[in-house]
Design a protein around this motif. Structure first.
Motif, PDB file in Angstrom:
ATOM      1  N   CYS A  98       0.831  -1.198   0.000  1.00 29.81           N
ATOM      2  CA  CYS A  98       0.000   0.000   0.000  1.00 29.81           C
ATOM      3  C   CYS A  98       0.867   1.251   0.000  1.00 29.81           C
ATOM      4  O   CYS A  98       1.669   1.454   0.924  1.00 29.81           O
ATOM      5  N   GLN A  99       0.704   2.057  -1.017  1.00 35.32           N
ATOM      6  CA  GLN A  99       1.379   3.351  -1.043  1.00 35.32           C
ATOM      7  C   GLN A  99       0.549   4.348  -0.253  1.00 35.32           C
ATOM      8  O   GLN A  99      -0.676   4.337  -0.309  1.00 35.32           O
ATOM      9  N   HIS A 106      -1.366   7.364   9.834  1.00 41.10           N
ATOM     10  CA  HIS A 106      -2.455   6.436  10.110  1.00 41.10           C
ATOM     11  C   HIS A 106      -1.994   5.265  10.968  1.00 41.10           C
ATOM     12  O   HIS A 106      -2.776   4.689  11.717  1.00 41.10           O
ATOM     13  N   THR A 107      -0.723   4.909  10.847  1.00 38.17           N
ATOM     14  CA  THR A 107      -0.205   3.802  11.649  1.00 38.17           C
ATOM     15  C   THR A 107      -0.333   4.107  13.136  1.00 38.17           C
ATOM     16  O   THR A 107      -0.716   3.258  13.941  1.00 38.17           O
ATOM     17  N   VAL A 161       3.299  -7.184   9.220  1.00 35.34           N
ATOM     18  CA  VAL A 161       3.253  -5.881   8.548  1.00 35.34           C
ATOM     19  C   VAL A 161       4.622  -5.220   8.616  1.00 35.34           C
ATOM     20  O   VAL A 161       5.305  -5.282   9.649  1.00 35.34           O
ATOM     21  N   ILE A 162       5.028  -4.608   7.511  1.00 34.36           N
ATOM     22  CA  ILE A 162       6.245  -3.812   7.444  1.00 34.36           C
ATOM     23  C   ILE A 162       5.880  -2.416   6.971  1.00 34.36           C
ATOM     24  O   ILE A 162       5.198  -2.258   5.951  1.00 34.36           O
ATOM     25  N   ASN A 163       6.295  -1.399   7.700  1.00 30.73           N
ATOM     26  CA  ASN A 163       6.077  -0.011   7.312  1.00 30.73           C
ATOM     27  C   ASN A 163       7.385   0.592   6.812  1.00 30.73           C
ATOM     28  O   ASN A 163       8.458   0.327   7.362  1.00 30.73           O
ATOM     29  N   GLY A 167       4.797   3.850   2.550  1.00 26.03           N
ATOM     30  CA  GLY A 167       3.551   3.138   2.814  1.00 26.03           C
ATOM     31  C   GLY A 167       3.795   1.916   3.679  1.00 26.03           C
ATOM     32  O   GLY A 167       4.658   1.931   4.558  1.00 26.03           O
ATOM     33  N   TRP A 168       3.069   0.835   3.394  1.00 26.54           N
ATOM     34  CA  TRP A 168       3.216  -0.371   4.197  1.00 26.54           C
ATOM     35  C   TRP A 168       2.877  -1.611   3.383  1.00 26.54           C
ATOM     36  O   TRP A 168       2.191  -1.537   2.364  1.00 26.54           O
ATOM     37  N   ARG A 169       3.416  -2.730   3.836  1.00 23.32           N
ATOM     38  CA  ARG A 169       3.171  -4.017   3.204  1.00 23.32           C
ATOM     39  C   ARG A 169       2.684  -4.995   4.269  1.00 23.32           C
ATOM     40  O   ARG A 169       3.071  -4.905   5.428  1.00 23.32           O
ATOM     41  N   ALA A 170       1.859  -5.913   3.843  1.00 19.83           N
ATOM     42  CA  ALA A 170       1.318  -6.885   4.795  1.00 19.83           C
ATOM     43  C   ALA A 170       1.135  -8.234   4.131  1.00 19.83           C
ATOM     44  O   ALA A 170       0.863  -8.323   2.925  1.00 19.83           O
ATOM     45  N   ALA A 171       1.267  -9.281   4.916  1.00 19.35           N
ATOM     46  CA  ALA A 171       0.978 -10.647   4.486  1.00 19.35           C
ATOM     47  C   ALA A 171       0.010 -11.261   5.485  1.00 19.35           C
ATOM     48  O   ALA A 171       0.248 -11.213   6.694  1.00 19.35           O
TER      49      ALA A 171
END
Length: 231
Positions: A98-99, A106-107, A161-163, A167-171
């Motif tokens: 997510c960009q 928001h995090t 989750v990695i920020n 943005g951030w990435r999630a699995a």
């Protein structure tokens, strides 16, 4: 009288046509059952995944193409949401990146762990929407940018989750047993992937056409789902 007319139609026409189709050896409603699905659909490949950390870090094998959420009120260029789904022998996985030009803001405002699945749209979060059986109420599996996971009727997903600065990435991992599904079941499922951005709205893979609110089903429209087929 209206109900009587409907019953007469079923007995005299609909049942007759269905019986004739069975005798001819035709498939019954293949678009409905998913044998010959209509509309958006993708294949869920089987991938050997070492763990969620490897997947979210980009070390696991990826499919040939990424999907993107473009339908909705959110600016999909500024808030790009890309994803793919895959599976292994025991679980279903969703990977998203997510960009976010407001990364970090928001995090910090994310929910507590174990937030209700129905409230996921109130956070910067991504949700996998699954129809476990045709026309059953859909189930939501969501993860927020701060790593918190939702809890719904059939439990909670496992997520990493990695920020970063953009943005951030999630699995997400959801065991087939949690879905009441055998690992060797290759029948298709209806699904969608959506992302909520606080103050901006929701963007989804499938264009949404919500119905008038109903009791348990709310505004859910069964047509607002794509097909997930299993290799």
């Amino acid at each position: 009288r209206w109900r009587i007319a409907q019953l007469e139609y079923l007995l005299q026409e609909a049942v007759t046509r269905t019986r004739a189709a069975i005798l001819r050896g035709e498939l019954l409603h293949p678009d409905y059952t998913g044998v010959e699905p209509e509309g958006a659909r993708i294949v869920c490949p089987r991938i050997n995944i070492g763990g969620l950390d490897e997947l979210v870090a980009g070390n696991a094998p990826e499919p040939l193409g990424w999907q993107r959420c473009n339908a909705g009120a959110v600016d999909s260029l500024s808030y790009t949401t890309e994803w793919f789904v895959c599976r292994d022998d025991v679980s279903l996985y969703l990977f998203v990146r997510c960009q976010d030009p407001d990364a970090g803001r928001h995090t910090a405002l994310g929910p507590e762990r174990g937030f209700l699945a129905e409230t996921w749209r109130g956070y910067d979060a991504v949700a996998l929407k699954l129809e476990l059986r045709r026309l059953w109420p859909t189930q939501w599996f969501a993860v927020a940018a701060n790593g918190a996971c939702s809890v719904g009727e059939v439990g909670s997903p496992e997520a990493t989750v990695i920020n970063d600065g953009q943005g951030w990435r999630a699995a997400l991992r959801i065991p087939f047993a949690q879905l009441g599904r055998e690992p060797d079941d290759v029948s298709p499922m209806r699904f969608d992937v959506q992302r909520a951005v606080p103050g901006k709205g929701v963007v989804s893979w499938c264009k949404q056409h919500p119905w008038t609110p109903r009791l348990r089903l709310g505004t859910e429209n069964p047509a607002d789902l794509g097909w997930l087929t299993f290799s």
